[in-house]
Design a protein around this motif. Structure first.
Motif, short mmCIF file in Angstrom:
data_model
loop_
_atom_site.label_atom_id
_atom_site.label_comp_id
_atom_site.label_asym_id
_atom_site.label_seq_id
_atom_site.Cartn_x
_atom_site.Cartn_y
_atom_site.Cartn_z
N TRP A 2 41.69 56.60 37.18
CA TRP A 2 40.55 57.50 37.32
C TRP A 2 39.90 57.66 35.95
CZ3 TRP A 2 45.09 57.72 39.83
CH2 TRP A 2 45.09 57.93 41.21
N HIS A 8 32.71 65.62 38.40
CA HIS A 8 32.97 66.36 39.64
C HIS A 8 33.50 67.75 39.35
CE1 HIS A 8 32.93 62.13 41.15
NE2 HIS A 8 32.28 62.70 42.15
N ARG A 32 30.69 70.05 38.48
CA ARG A 32 29.95 70.43 39.70
C ARG A 32 30.74 71.51 40.45
NH1 ARG A 32 28.65 64.89 42.71
NH2 ARG A 32 27.91 66.33 44.34
N SER A 59 40.51 72.79 41.39
CA SER A 59 41.33 71.70 40.88
C SER A 59 41.14 70.50 41.80
CB SER A 59 42.78 72.19 40.85
OG SER A 59 43.69 71.17 41.02
N MET A 60 41.29 69.29 41.22
CA MET A 60 41.09 68.06 41.99
C MET A 60 42.31 67.17 41.83
SD MET A 60 37.21 67.21 40.89
CE MET A 60 36.01 68.45 41.41
N GLU A 61 42.84 66.75 42.96
CA GLU A 61 44.03 65.89 42.97
C GLU A 61 43.63 64.44 42.76
OE1 GLU A 61 47.09 67.41 43.59
OE2 GLU A 61 46.01 69.32 43.71
N HIS A 62 44.33 63.77 41.86
CA HIS A 62 44.18 62.32 41.74
C HIS A 62 44.89 61.69 42.92
CE1 HIS A 62 44.07 63.62 37.37
NE2 HIS A 62 42.96 62.93 37.44
N THR A 63 44.15 61.42 43.99
CA THR A 63 44.82 60.96 45.20
C THR A 63 44.75 59.45 45.34
OG1 THR A 63 44.31 63.07 46.25
CG2 THR A 63 44.90 61.27 47.70
N LEU A 101 29.44 67.44 47.24
CA LEU A 101 30.53 67.30 46.27
C LEU A 101 31.78 66.70 46.94
CD1 LEU A 101 31.91 67.79 43.53
CD2 LEU A 101 32.39 70.13 44.27
N ASP A 141 31.34 63.01 47.56
CA ASP A 141 31.41 62.24 46.31
C ASP A 141 32.85 62.15 45.80
OD1 ASP A 141 28.71 61.95 46.50
OD2 ASP A 141 28.21 63.35 44.87
N MET A 142 33.56 63.26 45.92
CA MET A 142 34.95 63.25 45.47
C MET A 142 35.79 62.27 46.28
SD MET A 142 35.66 67.31 44.75
CE MET A 142 37.43 67.07 44.61
N GLU A 143 35.57 62.24 47.56
CA GLU A 143 36.33 61.32 48.42
C GLU A 143 36.18 59.89 47.91
OE1 GLU A 143 38.08 62.69 51.05
OE2 GLU A 143 39.05 60.74 51.29
N ALA A 190 35.52 59.03 44.93
CA ALA A 190 36.16 58.94 43.61
C ALA A 190 37.67 59.12 43.69
CB ALA A 190 35.54 59.97 42.67
N ARG A 191 38.21 59.13 44.90
CA ARG A 191 39.66 59.31 45.07
C ARG A 191 40.14 60.62 44.47
NH1 ARG A 191 39.77 55.54 48.93
NH2 ARG A 191 39.28 53.47 48.15
N LEU A 192 39.29 61.67 44.65
CA LEU A 192 39.69 63.01 44.20
C LEU A 192 39.68 63.92 45.42
CD1 LEU A 192 37.44 63.22 41.01
CD2 LEU A 192 39.95 63.03 41.05
N VAL A 193 40.70 64.74 45.54
CA VAL A 193 40.81 65.61 46.71
C VAL A 193 40.74 67.06 46.26
CG1 VAL A 193 42.49 66.47 48.38
CG2 VAL A 193 42.02 64.02 48.24
N PRO A 194 39.86 67.86 46.92
CA PRO A 194 39.70 69.25 46.48
C PRO A 194 40.91 70.12 46.84
CG PRO A 194 38.30 68.77 48.40
CD PRO A 194 38.95 67.49 48.01
#
Lengths: 368, 368, 368, 368
Positions: free
Chosen positions: C52, C60, C63, C78-82, D19, D22-24, D26-30
């Motif tokens: 990432w 993100h 935002r 917070s955002m998980e590196h999934t 948001l 876009d996160m999805e 970017a492989r980021l999970v809220p």
């Protein structure tokens, strides 16, 4: 089993006296006669508490500074605090010996190692390049720093500054001698692989290499800076403290949280102003050095008044309590054989009975 | 720092003699003068190896059996193997004392406990209801069984059979006395909570309760049956063995695989027929008891011939090697202070140099 | 044993198909048919390496800083590196999840505790009064400091400064979920006994109270200041380093030298300028965060280029090697499940074969 | 820090939906959206308790005995107790798999080793020369003996008798698979250095070689004879017992008193006649095998009646209690993942509230 033939050969008209005499020749001692001589009800402590005044010690040390030149063994310009009851063993308690050493500007002591473990406490240091080098690693000796020289490690001393240094030594050679295990080996300069200053901190700190940098085989070589100990005592100023020692901190083995050395435990303690602790006795002997402040300790009913620089010894299993003068902190450094007694399963501790938890003072120590 | 004012007050025309005299009065000892007296190059061992012949010991013990009645302290009908050089300390080595005790049919010794740890080895037992009760648990004493009485545990002895028993005691009281830590406490019968026979096996075996049955606070009370040790030695008959001790097995602490007791390590060893081991020296002292067979040991060049029932001591740091007679197993039981030296970080071991690895015999021991 | 009666009742004309069908109904599965499905020859790794980019993540996060107000759950901004292959488990590797969290000036997150253990790494902090309070002790979050929140400890966050902070979280919740052991408990403010800042340092430092100040029951709460880690890395700049990781330091448990947490091991490593390490694979998964510098890692033949702030994951048992750009240090922080694999006896490690010890690069990672 | 430039580039008119989308990519999970999905309040247990009747299992096993010939993989003539909810993982609980295996007279299984650790419990053995050879040491399988095959140890099976044997296997392969760490390696006969029967007893017994006989690197290979476990249970018949398990004994690691294996803890327990224990739940899963007697267990309100030979599973964190039938002992063998949960600091235990400490029975298990 040859009971029968031996029984047949027993002497007629035997008497106890005759048996005892025959046993003596056979190197056999009758337990029924002597058991109380080798298994006592209470610890038989062979020595008394004692105190050495700093000015007196320093006076002699400065005289030695003039008289003991390099030709006369300046690398041994040190004086043992010898308990009057332990003169033949040169020791302060039955297991520990402390001494005060003067290393003059520019002097050095050559490398050697021995079975006895040692610690140094930098009693008077103006800082700069004063080092004890242990296993090749230079350990700097700033005022009140504690340095370890574990059993069997190469060490040498160098004073590259322009001023003299005085440190307190504590060794376990009396214990080593009781165990008949002493050895000593002189070494050439460079006998140990040289390491950089800070090496022990690198391999023993909270961030450390674990796989790729090999850890030495022996007990850790450590330098404990006084600045850290002083700050740690200060952080605990508001704590409840120990009833017997007020704010007491151990110098621990950074590898496992165990005692400073296998045979010597070191502590520093803060007696807050006007504090008088309760009395207890411990199955260990302790030698104290007064870092700052003044006060007194009561040992088996005798009062020992102390001030900065004094050294005093509490023998094994003796009631003792401490008190600081009003209006000022007192800070003590101490060494004890508590790790020995714990390792062997012999450590015991007892609180003094009585409403106040304190002893009655029946005498005042006077060394003269 | 009061260096300056003290320096100003130094005496004029000072001499070393005057300094030494003043230091003596101040209870300070000059390291430069005496260091070699308290830090020796090699261990100063104060006592010699020795050997006690079984028939001689038993002869005296049987005489004591007649003379030492209950009124005269039959519960202490025991004889210490006292080294001629350690007469004042009543001990066999500097840290260990062994003794032989005779308990006649129907006798009992009342409960007591002490700082000294002890082991019993049932040298002559015809079996049946002979017990040492330790912390309330009856430990049966069949021929050659080993029983532990850890420091501070209540113990009493009962011989409810119709025959006499002889056992070997080993205690660490010489070490306890060196450390000035002895205490002794007599007890009433029933002072310890009674436990069933086999309790220690239950809580220390390979199948054991872990959560719901509390484990006692002290070092394990253990009985090591000889039948198991004998079988274990036999299972290893085909192994390479130790160069110094042939087939050597330790009695280990079943809780953690550590030494038998914190201060006493016990071993049994099988010297296969006609075996002669190599020589080494160890920073520990060892007392041997010959369980079966015959042979000799060479200790610092002196040959000690031994046979069943004999006891001999190898002092600290002395070269020693063992040899069994041809055509027959020799089996030795031994106790040593090796756990003490290891716990304190002082244990060392050295192999004898030379092509054969064996000493030249220059004398033969004769106790007369 | 009822073999005989059961044998008598076996069906005539039995077939394997019929047996398999009957077993299915009896909830029995034939090992002979499926063994290869549950005991694989090599680890079946279900997910790929991934990376990432910092700017994308921060974009993100900023935002979210605008959109996620306190009413919308700002304490979870917070955002998980999934990992794309672990979407259903919300995790980065099969056992670990990392995330990036933004706490704005003046925000606070209420107290809670859970089975999952966590660490925080202060990726962007301008200093001042930003604290995570763990078990009542405020742990300050200066730039790049590492803080531990052991399993089951109460924790809350407070940003009392005038600026925003971004930190990296790493949790073991994927492991906790594999073990079906999750729990969570919200708490009131003040649910934990308040302690002073520095408390953990006091009870875990090299000088510490040992008897009189009780040690908490749980795993140590620790703050590791970056200033110390940076200095420790610097002190080792001249060392040989690890072939796979160059200068690699573990954050150790100050009580025993063990791993950072029982389930999460943290390291920092210095890749000296222009360094290219050799390749190995480990039975553990690792997530890296780039503290400073730039470079690349090769994972199973694929090149991952990284620069400051990037996060990337190396799955279990995957070949990997690292390289720093010329002319500049690269410093990586990492978390792994190595302590889990070691505790369970499953850790293995293997060096890459081949003359250079390095992989051939066959692809370059592109997340788009 | 590039906060400012990134902030300047934030999109105008941003929305949460945009948001999230876009996160999805970017492989980021809220976290704010999904946290409850990955950090549950209570353990989410994915499987139910279950029970397998012995006669049914043996019926299928005997049919397999006829159908599964050496050509068809007789060395794998084993049936997994597969939980209906864990069919895809072939396992009994989420971390453990048990199976029953039939080895016919004269059969042998070739050597192999794997990451998964295993135990064997000799459910039906008429004695004689039935061996599992582990790391070259033949371990005899008498009725109800327990044998360990630690992770990574070579093992093979030989039935040299004239009768069939049935044993219970328990493996941790479900855990190994959760951790994505499986590996398997077939071996030639003689791949492990051969050792004599009894070797492990020799090096792990209470009398053992300590210096001269090297100890293998891996976790101990051990055989626990049932005769010893049965005697140990009997010795404790008069004890208070555990409120939840009556007389419960662990098979401990003889090196350190720790769990049977790092990942599998084995116990045997005696429920005295007519005993009904109280209920508790544990953060571990347990599979029971009924050695003798009959009774029932209540698991989350459901009653499971069991008799000799039955196998049942209690999932993680489920209330459970046991009761034996009147007039007869019940003896259970069990395996659990408790060592895993303890090693990772996740073990918890809770007593059932309520006056009787017992659950209300609301259902009776019926597998059909």
């Amino acid at each position: 089993m040859n009971f029968e033939s031996l029984r047949a050969a027993l002497p007629a008209g035997d008497t106890l006296d005759r048996l005892h005499a025959d046993m003596e020749r056979a190197r056999l001692v009758p337990t029924w006669k002597y058991v109380a001589d080798f298994v006592s009800r209470e610890p038989l402590v062979s020595y008394r508490p004692w105190l050495w005044k700093w000015d007196a010690v320093l006076h002699h040390l400065l005289r030695a500074g003039e008289l003991i030149t390099p030709e006369r063994g300046a690398e041994r310009r040190s004086m043992e605090h010898t308990n009057p009851d332990l003169r033949s063993g040169f020791s302060t308690s039955h297991t520990l010996a402390t001494a005060v050493q003067l290393v003059k500007a520019g002097e050095r002591a050559p490398a050697h190692r021995h079975m006895a473990a040692a610690i140094r406490f930098a009693a008077r240091s103006e800082g700069g390049d004063v080092f004890t080098t242990v296993e090749g690693e230079p350990l700097r000796m700033l005022q009140n720093d504690l340095l370890l020289t574990p059993s069997g490690t190469w060490h040498e001393h160098v004073n590259s500054t322009g001023h003299d240094i005085v440190w307190l030594d504590a060794l376990d050679f009396p214990l080593v001698n009781l165990l008949q295990a002493s050895w000593f080996e002189p070494g050439e300069p460079g006998v140990a692989v040289p390491r950089e200053e800070g090496y022990s901190q690198t391999i023993l700190g909270a961030m450390r290499p674990t796989d790729w940098l090999p850890y030495p085989d022996h007990h850790p070589v450590v330098r404990y800076p006084w600045s850290e100990m002083r700050a740690a005592l200060e952080r605990l100023r508001g704590a409840a403290g120990s009833p017997y020692d007020d704010i007491l901190l151990a110098y621990v083995n950074p590898r496992n949280g165990g005692p400073t050395l296998p045979t010597i435990g070191c502590h520093a303690q803060l007696l807050r102003p006007g504090k008088a602790t309760q009395s207890h006795r411990q199955m260990c002997s302790t030698v104290y050095y007064v870092i700052e402040g003044a006060g007194h300790s009561v040992i088996e009913g005798q009062r020992f008044d102390w001030a900065e620089g004094d050294v005093f010894v509490v023998p094994n299993w003796r009631w003792h309590e401490h008190a600081s003068a009003m209006g000022r902190d007192a800070i003590l450094f101490s060494v004890s054989d508590e790790p020995v007694m714990r390792a062997l399963g012999m450590y015991r501790e007892q609180a003094f009975a009585g409403p106040s938890g304190r002893q009655e003072i029946t005498a005042v120590f006077d060394p003269v």
